[in-house]
Write a protein that holds these residues in place. Structure first.
Motif, PDB file in Angstrom:
ATOM      1  N   THR A   1       0.834  -1.206   0.000  1.00 36.28           N
ATOM      2  CA  THR A   1       0.000   0.000   0.000  1.00 36.28           C
ATOM      3  C   THR A   1       0.866   1.252   0.000  1.00 36.28           C
ATOM      4  N   MET A   2       1.802   1.321   0.945  1.00 33.87           N
ATOM      5  CA  MET A   2       2.717   2.461   1.005  1.00 33.87           C
ATOM      6  C   MET A   2       4.101   2.129   0.462  1.00 33.87           C
ATOM      7  N   VAL A   3       4.569   0.908   0.740  1.00 36.29           N
ATOM      8  CA  VAL A   3       5.939   0.542   0.364  1.00 36.29           C
ATOM      9  C   VAL A   3       5.937  -0.781  -0.397  1.00 36.29           C
ATOM     10  N   ASP A   4       6.670  -0.826  -1.488  1.00 33.37           N
ATOM     11  CA  ASP A   4       6.867  -2.056  -2.256  1.00 33.37           C
ATOM     12  C   ASP A   4       7.997  -2.834  -1.595  1.00 33.37           C
ATOM     13  N   THR A   5       7.637  -3.792  -0.765  1.00 32.43           N
ATOM     14  CA  THR A   5       8.612  -4.553   0.027  1.00 32.43           C
ATOM     15  C   THR A   5       8.860  -5.945  -0.531  1.00 32.43           C
ATOM     16  N   LEU A   6       8.362  -6.211  -1.711  1.00 27.89           N
ATOM     17  CA  LEU A   6       8.438  -7.565  -2.255  1.00 27.89           C
ATOM     18  C   LEU A   6       9.863  -8.101  -2.298  1.00 27.89           C
ATOM     19  N   ASP A   7      10.806  -7.279  -2.739  1.00 35.13           N
ATOM     20  CA  ASP A   7      12.190  -7.761  -2.840  1.00 35.13           C
ATOM     21  C   ASP A   7      12.828  -7.968  -1.471  1.00 35.13           C
ATOM     22  N   ASP A   8      12.407  -7.211  -0.467  1.00 27.75           N
ATOM     23  CA  ASP A   8      12.868  -7.470   0.903  1.00 27.75           C
ATOM     24  C   ASP A   8      12.485  -8.888   1.319  1.00 27.75           C
ATOM     25  N   PHE A   9      11.226  -9.241   1.063  1.00 26.50           N
ATOM     26  CA  PHE A   9      10.747 -10.576   1.422  1.00 26.50           C
ATOM     27  C   PHE A   9      11.502 -11.665   0.662  1.00 26.50           C
ATOM     28  N   VAL A  10      11.694 -11.461  -0.631  1.00 28.81           N
ATOM     29  CA  VAL A  10      12.372 -12.465  -1.449  1.00 28.81           C
ATOM     30  C   VAL A  10      13.796 -12.703  -0.939  1.00 28.81           C
ATOM     31  N   VAL A  11      14.519 -11.628  -0.672  1.00 32.46           N
ATOM     32  CA  VAL A  11      15.896 -11.764  -0.185  1.00 32.46           C
ATOM     33  C   VAL A  11      15.938 -12.472   1.160  1.00 32.46           C
ATOM     34  N   ALA A  12      15.096 -12.035   2.108  1.00 30.65           N
ATOM     35  CA  ALA A  12      15.104 -12.625   3.449  1.00 30.65           C
ATOM     36  C   ALA A  12      14.698 -14.096   3.412  1.00 30.65           C
ATOM     37  N   LEU A  13      13.702 -14.421   2.607  1.00 32.45           N
ATOM     38  CA  LEU A  13      13.241 -15.815   2.531  1.00 32.45           C
ATOM     39  C   LEU A  13      14.277 -16.735   1.890  1.00 32.45           C
ATOM     40  N   ASN A  14      14.969 -16.256   0.882  1.00 38.29           N
ATOM     41  CA  ASN A  14      15.999 -17.088   0.258  1.00 38.29           C
ATOM     42  C   ASN A  14      17.213 -17.264   1.163  1.00 38.29           C
TER      43      ASN A  14
ATOM     44  N   LEU B   1       9.076   2.197   8.402  1.00 43.92           N
ATOM     45  CA  LEU B   1       8.510   3.543   8.260  1.00 43.92           C
ATOM     46  C   LEU B   1       9.581   4.603   8.514  1.00 43.92           C
ATOM     47  N   LYS B   2      10.398   4.374   9.523  1.00 43.75           N
ATOM     48  CA  LYS B   2      11.466   5.336   9.827  1.00 43.75           C
ATOM     49  C   LYS B   2      12.494   5.372   8.705  1.00 43.75           C
ATOM     50  N   ALA B   3      12.884   4.199   8.191  1.00 46.40           N
ATOM     51  CA  ALA B   3      13.898   4.127   7.132  1.00 46.40           C
ATOM     52  C   ALA B   3      13.438   4.838   5.869  1.00 46.40           C
ATOM     53  N   LYS B   4      12.138   4.828   5.625  1.00 46.78           N
ATOM     54  CA  LYS B   4      11.591   5.435   4.406  1.00 46.78           C
ATOM     55  C   LYS B   4      11.045   6.840   4.641  1.00 46.78           C
ATOM     56  N   GLY B   5      11.245   7.375   5.828  1.00 53.13           N
ATOM     57  CA  GLY B   5      10.818   8.740   6.115  1.00 53.13           C
ATOM     58  C   GLY B   5       9.323   8.917   6.223  1.00 53.13           C
ATOM     59  N   LEU B   6       8.611   7.868   6.578  1.00 54.79           N
ATOM     60  CA  LEU B   6       7.153   7.928   6.659  1.00 54.79           C
ATOM     61  C   LEU B   6       6.628   7.950   8.096  1.00 54.79           C
ATOM     62  N   ASP B   7       7.502   7.732   9.057  1.00 53.60           N
ATOM     63  CA  ASP B   7       7.048   7.589  10.442  1.00 53.60           C
ATOM     64  C   ASP B   7       6.383   8.834  10.990  1.00 53.60           C
ATOM     65  N   GLY B   8       6.773  10.012  10.522  1.00 56.68           N
ATOM     66  CA  GLY B   8       6.222  11.253  11.050  1.00 56.68           C
ATOM     67  C   GLY B   8       4.774  11.501  10.708  1.00 56.68           C
ATOM     68  N   PHE B   9       4.219  10.723   9.798  1.00 56.44           N
ATOM     69  CA  PHE B   9       2.819  10.921   9.412  1.00 56.44           C
ATOM     70  C   PHE B   9       1.835  10.275  10.391  1.00 56.44           C
ATOM     71  N   PHE B  10       2.309   9.319  11.188  1.00 52.93           N
ATOM     72  CA  PHE B  10       1.381   8.472  11.936  1.00 52.93           C
ATOM     73  C   PHE B  10       1.412   8.702  13.439  1.00 52.93           C
ATOM     74  N   GLU B  11       0.201   8.796  14.000  1.00 57.80           N
ATOM     75  CA  GLU B  11       0.077   8.908  15.448  1.00 57.80           C
ATOM     76  C   GLU B  11       0.253   7.554  16.126  1.00 57.80           C
ATOM     77  N   GLN B  12      -0.106   6.492  15.411  1.00 57.86           N
ATOM     78  CA  GLN B  12      -0.002   5.141  15.947  1.00 57.86           C
ATOM     79  C   GLN B  12       0.491   4.198  14.851  1.00 57.86           C
ATOM     80  N   THR B  13       1.275   3.200  15.243  1.00 61.31           N
ATOM     81  CA  THR B  13       1.677   2.131  14.331  1.00 61.31           C
ATOM     82  C   THR B  13       1.487   0.798  15.046  1.00 61.31           C
ATOM     83  N   PHE B  14       0.692  -0.072  14.444  1.00 64.42           N
ATOM     84  CA  PHE B  14       0.423  -1.380  15.031  1.00 64.42           C
ATOM     85  C   PHE B  14       0.742  -2.480  14.024  1.00 64.42           C
ATOM     86  N   GLY B  15       1.466  -3.503  14.487  1.00 63.38           N
ATOM     87  CA  GLY B  15       1.802  -4.635  13.642  1.00 63.38           C
ATOM     88  C   GLY B  15       0.947  -5.839  13.949  1.00 63.38           C
TER      89      GLY B  15
END
Length: 227
Positions: A11-24, A134-148
């Motif tokens: 939705t906000m970040v294309d993380t597909l390659d992160d997943f592929v690298v970590a899974l392999n 979110l912090k690495a991509k400079g998006l953390d400042g937009f959100f009042e809450q972050t839940f995983g």
């Protein structure tokens, strides 16, 4: 609307390659599966339901599709714990390194904030990973809450995470817009009583996004103006 809840992966970040690298890297750590690999298409159909589901799906895929792998169901099950530990270690290291913010996301979030809306990020990704990304991509400042996905007793598509996030934001569900990229987000929103819009460029488990029951679709957060 008083508030907006935004999904993260797809939705906000294309993380597909992160997943592929970590899974392999994870597979390479498992002696029984050290030669197995997963590709982007396979991973795109399995992400979105939390790390546990992702790892189990990948283990099932490679043990069923790799001709050289001959493991019993019990042996595959026994691989989960070492796979989980390996995946956590590798993903923590590479989180965000192979990911890109989708076009229009920063501008769209800026627009929503400028309208006085309270924003929260709600994802099935573990909270620690979500906050760091979110912090690495400079998006953390937009959100009042972050839940995983580990923040509540159940994950999307259960409505509980949305209801708890609305509670944290102090907003009523019917006045809180959910923005996501998959049926997980839509099902959770419907059950929670939240309106929902879906982006057209996400993952959605390999299924057509416009077939999902939603209130609207958008090609970019920048062009999202239902509120």
């Amino acid at each position: 609307m008083d508030a907006v809840i935004v999904d993260l992966d797809g939705t906000m970040v294309d993380t597909l390659d992160d997943f592929v690298v970590a899974l392999n890297l994870m597979l390479a750590d498992l002696p029984a599966l050290s030669s197995a690999r997963v590709d982007r298409d396979t991973v795109a159909q399995t992400i979105g339901k939390g790390s546990e589901h992702l790892i189990k799906s990948v283990l099932a895929h490679v043990t069923q599709s790799e001709a050289a792998v001959n493991l019993s169901a019990g042996e595959v099950l026994a691989l989960f714990e070492p796979a989980w530990q390996s995946y956590q270690r590798h993903y923590l290291t590479i989180n965000g390194q192979h990911a890109e913010v989708f076009p229009g996301v920063v501008e769209g979030l800026t627009q929503l904030k400028a309208r006085g809306l309270k924003l929260a990020c709600l994802t099935n990704k573990p909270t620690e990973f979500a906050v760091a990304l979110l912090k690495a991509k400079g998006l953390d400042g937009f959100f009042e809450q972050t839940f995983g996905g580990d923040a509540f007793a159940r994950k999307k598509p259960d409505p509980l995470p949305l209801l708890k996030t609305c509670e944290a934001l102090g907003s009523a569900p019917h006045r809180t817009l959910m923005i996501g990229d998959s049926s997980n987000d839509a099902l959770a929103a419907r059950a929670a009583g939240c309106p929902v819009w879906l982006v057209t460029y996400g993952y959605n488990h390999g299924e057509p996004i416009r077939a999902v029951d939603a209130d609207g679709f958008t090609d970019s957060l920048l062009s999202l103006m239902p509120v």
